[in-house]
Design a protein around this motif. Structure first.
Motif, PDB file in Angstrom:
ATOM      1  N   ILE B  48     -10.600  20.902 -30.284  1.00 56.79           N
ATOM      2  CA  ILE B  48     -10.706  22.041 -28.658  1.00 56.79           C
ATOM      3  C   ILE B  48      -9.690  20.629 -27.453  1.00 56.79           C
ATOM      4  O   ILE B  48     -10.009  19.848 -28.558  1.00 56.79           O
ATOM      5  N   LYS B  49     -10.024  21.067 -26.753  1.00 58.37           N
ATOM      6  CA  LYS B  49      -9.042  20.505 -26.052  1.00 58.37           C
ATOM      7  C   LYS B  49      -9.854  19.298 -25.105  1.00 58.37           C
ATOM      8  O   LYS B  49     -10.906  18.988 -24.742  1.00 58.37           O
ATOM      9  N   LEU B  50      -9.438  17.972 -25.578  1.00 55.68           N
ATOM     10  CA  LEU B  50      -9.561  16.732 -25.623  1.00 55.68           C
ATOM     11  C   LEU B  50      -9.694  15.535 -24.367  1.00 55.68           C
ATOM     12  O   LEU B  50      -7.512  15.843 -24.122  1.00 55.68           O
ATOM     13  N   PRO B  51      -9.784  14.844 -23.463  1.00 53.08           N
ATOM     14  CA  PRO B  51      -8.722  14.365 -22.499  1.00 53.08           C
ATOM     15  C   PRO B  51      -8.486  12.911 -23.844  1.00 53.08           C
ATOM     16  O   PRO B  51      -9.349  12.863 -24.652  1.00 53.08           O
ATOM     17  N   LYS B  52      -7.295  12.859 -23.363  1.00 53.82           N
ATOM     18  CA  LYS B  52      -6.534  11.551 -24.143  1.00 53.82           C
ATOM     19  C   LYS B  52      -7.232  10.516 -24.954  1.00 53.82           C
ATOM     20  O   LYS B  52      -7.824   9.669 -24.063  1.00 53.82           O
ATOM     21  N   TRP B  53      -7.577   9.674 -25.701  1.00 52.01           N
ATOM     22  CA  TRP B  53      -8.563   8.941 -26.039  1.00 52.01           C
ATOM     23  C   TRP B  53      -8.493   7.678 -25.486  1.00 52.01           C
ATOM     24  O   TRP B  53      -7.307   7.719 -25.261  1.00 52.01           O
ATOM     25  N   ASP B  54      -9.075   7.106 -24.887  1.00 52.16           N
ATOM     26  CA  ASP B  54      -9.119   6.198 -23.772  1.00 52.16           C
ATOM     27  C   ASP B  54      -9.861   4.713 -24.370  1.00 52.16           C
ATOM     28  O   ASP B  54     -11.605   4.681 -24.436  1.00 52.16           O
ATOM     29  N   PRO B  55      -9.388   3.972 -24.760  1.00 48.34           N
ATOM     30  CA  PRO B  55     -10.416   2.643 -25.069  1.00 48.34           C
ATOM     31  C   PRO B  55     -11.604   2.070 -24.921  1.00 48.34           C
ATOM     32  O   PRO B  55     -11.772   1.393 -24.850  1.00 48.34           O
ATOM     33  N   ASN B  56     -10.771   2.156 -23.567  1.00 49.09           N
ATOM     34  CA  ASN B  56     -11.298   1.291 -22.126  1.00 49.09           C
ATOM     35  C   ASN B  56     -12.301   2.019 -21.345  1.00 49.09           C
ATOM     36  O   ASN B  56     -11.939   1.957 -20.084  1.00 49.09           O
ATOM     37  N   SER B  57     -12.697   3.493 -22.011  1.00 45.30           N
ATOM     38  CA  SER B  57     -13.497   4.768 -21.290  1.00 45.30           C
ATOM     39  C   SER B  57     -14.490   4.311 -20.919  1.00 45.30           C
ATOM     40  O   SER B  57     -14.749   4.653 -19.607  1.00 45.30           O
ATOM     41  N   PHE B  58     -15.889   3.149 -21.391  1.00 43.97           N
ATOM     42  CA  PHE B  58     -16.282   2.489 -20.636  1.00 43.97           C
ATOM     43  C   PHE B  58     -16.453   1.322 -19.706  1.00 43.97           C
ATOM     44  O   PHE B  58     -17.707   0.687 -19.462  1.00 43.97           O
ATOM     45  N   LYS B  59     -14.959   0.988 -19.293  1.00 42.34           N
ATOM     46  CA  LYS B  59     -14.879  -0.847 -18.931  1.00 42.34           C
ATOM     47  C   LYS B  59     -15.710  -0.358 -17.734  1.00 42.34           C
ATOM     48  O   LYS B  59     -14.918   0.852 -17.350  1.00 42.34           O
ATOM     49  N   ASN B  60     -15.720  -1.032 -16.869  1.00 41.91           N
ATOM     50  CA  ASN B  60     -16.282  -1.185 -15.300  1.00 41.91           C
ATOM     51  C   ASN B  60     -16.411  -0.174 -15.570  1.00 41.91           C
ATOM     52  O   ASN B  60     -16.503   0.174 -14.097  1.00 41.91           O
ATOM     53  N   LYS B  61     -17.492   1.135 -16.310  1.00 43.37           N
ATOM     54  CA  LYS B  61     -18.307   1.858 -15.327  1.00 43.37           C
ATOM     55  C   LYS B  61     -19.709   1.574 -15.589  1.00 43.37           C
ATOM     56  O   LYS B  61     -20.822   0.858 -16.090  1.00 43.37           O
ATOM     57  N   SER B  62     -20.272   2.304 -14.329  1.00 42.16           N
ATOM     58  CA  SER B  62     -21.862   1.783 -14.005  1.00 42.16           C
ATOM     59  C   SER B  62     -22.664   2.274 -15.457  1.00 42.16           C
ATOM     60  O   SER B  62     -22.721   3.443 -16.458  1.00 42.16           O
TER      61      SER B  62
END
Lengths: 392, 445
Positions: B48-62
């Protein structure tokens, strides 16, 4: 026909509420539950209940220092003694505790605690060590060793917990005795004949079929016997407890009941969620206890309330708490020993990875419940001997 | 030994969930028939189409943003559950998907909350499903999924985490307490220190936390690393024995025969762990054909078999996942690292009642008998709520009968013998089919 009747007659499955069944031979009923036994009602709090905010150690500086936001102020607590107080939302449990009918077993857990919900729940269900994988549950093992019929273990819920699964006998999970009955009730199923076969798996399945049909009918017939006019608070959990009470009042020959209240995984904004859940828990259990007491059958019933783990002492940055280890559990019974009231202890000065360290192995509690309440030999069920607590 | 129609039903239902009668009239030579199953398998990776994995996807997120991301990932993993389930029903993928399911239970990782890990693990299992067990073991041990699931990231020099080392021996290769000690587990854990994946999911060994010192494992001493350990484990014949025992329980029967296990184990070991070789041997063994009707179908096997039989689309994702849950086998969500217990563990009274009702729910709105009138059917449709699991897929009976027109329906659908049932269900009609599918006998394969 109303919707429920309609759905069950047409076999439509509604989300979150599927059918369910089990086994027995119709001529094995005795008229009374053997007097040496009591009924056990297990309440599972899924998600990891924060025992530290249920039974608050207000005498501890570590508690308030670690929970500047979530710490419950001493003034609001329902005092247990000079160290602990109940969360104000647990006034029903507090009342039971004051009467001497509720034992708080604190710092309960097991060696090498696992902080995964799934794994830790499996450990509680199977009474295994934390590095051991077992396929059957402690109550399933009890059913294997001590019972013949699936209706002897009833879980109110959509699917059967591992706790209730044995090698040869398992309990029944059902959300509604009528829907369960209707699922397996059909002229076709009734007319299926046992094959004379040497295929063990086939014979096993036909045995399960017969047991399922018999248990479904028995439970439904019992459930219809009496209406239960007692008012319970609103909500699914109370409804489940009312179903259990209705079955108990029918004199159903079921020593083990099981039900679950979920949602305790309070990583974020714990207070509101926990207040809500405690209201459900406290309201349901109080109504249930009163209901049984009114009919003078509370004395034959023991309630055990547990969760797969407690939560970390230190609150997190999201006004919540993360997965922990040792926790508080509750045993409600009108015949508790004096000793049963000595297990509310916790040491917040010595932590392991930020969590309270267990002092009581949960399998000690199982051991006593099996021996004193269910009249079973705990040894083959738990596999080995655990420390005696002397709760009853 | 002869190879008759019932043998073909048995083989194709065990190996490929279900195959219609009209596809079986190819050859009566058993070895050729088996070979043909292997050669028609198509390896199609799940995607399935997924956005590229971002190891920092939770950084600086509310917290709210984090919750949204988590929810989205759970939905994507569920979508993968549905895609895989549907893929199992494709005619050129039966065996490869069934082997993938077997390995999913063996290298059981819970990835249902993470579509990236789900894709990685599922596709590597499929790629190696009929390949070589050595490659498979190496790939799994180096996968982000396993490294994450069994805490290899926390396994550091001087501060070992034994989770992976223990399960490697106990559940993945040698079997519980076979030829290894607690001391071996600790030393093996040291050998795997520093095993991690980089941000792209590639396996790396972080020297800083790798313990390159001397270890004593299985009585040998050396500066072993993780790969050395895997090789030592594969040299041990008990690894071969353990794996073929699981294959036997999955494809033949639960009640194991030690001679058959010995035979399979020797074949597997001598073929350097070539999976196709051992599976072909299994499907060509006379004793495989003596095991008809002695295995309880797993929930996925049950649903996929039924789906292939009637070319079902199972159009409602929520319904099919609900059923997986109620029957006790949700793809990508095994109960623990030991996988699904299988056999009689699939059956309790609650699940059994549902399994008996399901075929009639799917094929006839819940009616086992011929009680369903058009008026009632209309009323059912009208009374359904949005939340209900829907079973409203039209059934193409004409196709079913076309594809199975020369079959005796009892022989086609039921693998065990049951003279009473066979005697009363000889006539080829829809009602008899629904009856046969609603029996305890149909729970077996």
């Amino acid at each position: 026909m109303d919707r429920r009747e309609f759905l069950s007659k047409t076999g439509i499955i509604t989300a979150g509420a599927i059918l369910v069944p089990s086994f027995l031979k119709a001529n094995t009923f005795s008229s009374q539950l053997s007097l040496s036994k009591k009924r056990l009602v297990v309440i599972q709090l899924s998600g990891g209940n924060d025992g530290l905010n249920a039974v608050v150690p207000y005498g501890s500086d570590e508690y308030y220092n670690s929970r500047p936001v979530l710490g419950v102020p001493q003034s609001k607590l329902l005092k247990i003694d000079d160290k602990f107080g109940f969360n104000p939302k647990l006034s029903g449990l507090h009342r039971l505790q004051q009467k001497g009918w509720l034992s708080i077993i604190n710092s309960v857990g097991y060696p090498n605690p696992n902080r995964s919900h799934f794994r830790s729940m499996d450990i509680w269900h199977t009474a295994s060590d934390s590095n051991d994988y077992k396929q059957t549950g402690w109550l399933g093992n009890y059913l294997d060793n001590n019972c013949q019929n699936a209706y002897e273990g009833i879980e109110i819920g959509g699917s059967l917990s591992l706790s209730m699964k044995g090698q040869t006998n398992s309990g029944i999970a059902l959300t509604d005795p009528q829907a369960f009955y209707d699922t397996i009730h059909s002229k076709f199923f009734d007319e299926l004949q046992n094959p004379s076969s040497e295929n063990n798996e086939l014979n096993f399945l036909y045995k399960v079929l017969n047991d399922t049909k018999n248990s479904a009918k028995y439970i439904f017939d019992q459930y219809k016997l009496k209406t239960n006019p007692t008012e319970y608070p609103k909500g699914q959990f109370s409804k489940q407890l009312k179903q259990i009470s209705t079955l108990i009042k029918s004199d159903i020959q079921t020593p083990v009941f099981y039900t679950t209240l979920g949602g305790f995984d309070t990583h974020v904004n714990q207070e509101g969620m926990q207040d809500y859940l405690f209201e459900q828990l406290d309201g349901g259990v109080s109504a249930f206890v009163n209901d049984l007491e009114k009919d003078d059958i509370l004395k034959d019933t023991t309630i055990v309330i547990f969760s797969e783990f407690g939560r970390r002492l230190k609150e997190n940055a999201s006004r919540g708490t993360d997965h922990g280890a040792a926790n508080a559990m509750f045993v409600i019974d009108t015949n508790l020993s004096k000793k049963a009231h000595t297990f509310n202890q916790i040491d917040l000065a010595n932590l392991e990875n930020g969590d309270p360290i267990y002092k009581v192995d949960f399998r000690s509690v199982y051991q006593e419940v099996l021996a004193s309440i269910l009249g079973a030999d705990p040894r083959p069920i738990l596999g080995r001997k655990f420390d005696d607590l002397g709760l009853f | 030994m002869g190879f008759n129609l019932e043998d073909k039903y048995h083989l194709s239902q065990r190996a490929e969930f279900f195959v219609h009668h009209h596809l079986l009239d190819t050859t009566d030579d058993r070895a050729k028939f088996v070979n043909a199953i292997f050669s028609r398998q198509t390896n199609k990776l799940l995607y399935i189409k997924l956005p590229k994995w971002d190891p920092n996807s939770f950084k600086n997120k509310s917290d709210k943003q984090k919750r949204t991301i988590r929810k989205q990932r759970r939905q994507q993993a569920k979508q993968l559950n549905y895609l895989w389930f549907k893929q199992m029903m494709e005619n050129d993928k039966g065996l490869i998907e069934k082997m993938t399911l077997f390995w999913h239970g063996h290298f059981a990782c819970r990835t249902i909350d993470n579509p990236y890990l789900t894709l990685e693990m599922n596709n590597l299992l499929r790629t190696n499903a009929l390949g070589n067990f050595k490659d498979l073991l190496f790939a799994v041990s180096k996968s982000a999924s396993m490294i994450n699931y069994l805490h290899l990231r926390q396994n550091k020099k001087g501060k070992a985490n034994e989770d992976f080392a223990r399960e490697l021996c106990e559940l993945f290769t040698l079997g519980r307490d076979v030829d290894y000690t607690e001391k071996d587990v600790s030393e093996i854990a040291r050998s795997f220190t520093g095993w991690r994946t980089d941000d792209d999911g590639n396996h790396i060994i972080v020297d800083r936390v790798h313990d390159s010192g001397e270890k004593t494992i299985f009585g040998k001493t050396g500066n072993f690393n993780g790969e050395d350990v895997l090789n030592m484990i594969l040299e041990n014949k008990h690894t071969s024995e353990f794996i073929v025992t699981k294959m036997y329980k999955f494809f033949v029967k639960e009640d194991i025969n030690s001679e058959h296990i010995g035979e399979l184990s020797t074949v597997f070991y001598n073929a350097n762990y070539d999976i196709t070789t051992v599976m072909k041997h299994l499907f060509n063994a006379d004793w495989f054909y003596d095991s008809k009707g002695q295995l309880i179908k797993g929930p996925i096997e049950f649903l996929v078999g039924l789906g292939k039989m009637f070319d079902l689309k199972y159009p409602h994702q929520t319904a099919i996942q609900g059923i997986q849950y109620y029957l006790g086998q949700v793809l990508f969500d095994p109960p623990n690292v030991a996988g699904w217990a299988g056999g009689r563990h699939w059956i309790d009274a609650s699940r059994f009642a549902l399994r008996l009702r399901l075929p009639s729910l799917i094929l006839n709105r819940g009616y086992v008998m011929d009680e369903l009138t058009p008026e009632l059917d209309e009323m059912i449709a009208k009374n359904q709520k949005k939340k209900d699991f829907k079973f409203d897929e039209p059934i193409d009976w004409e196709q079913f009968w076309l594809k199975n027109k020369d079959a005796n329906i009892f022989d086609l659908l039921i693998r065990n013998e049951n003279d009473k049932l066979k005697g009363s269900h000889n006539e080829a009609n829809n009602k008899n089919v629904i009856h046969l599918l609603s029996t305890p006998d149909f729970q077996l394969t």
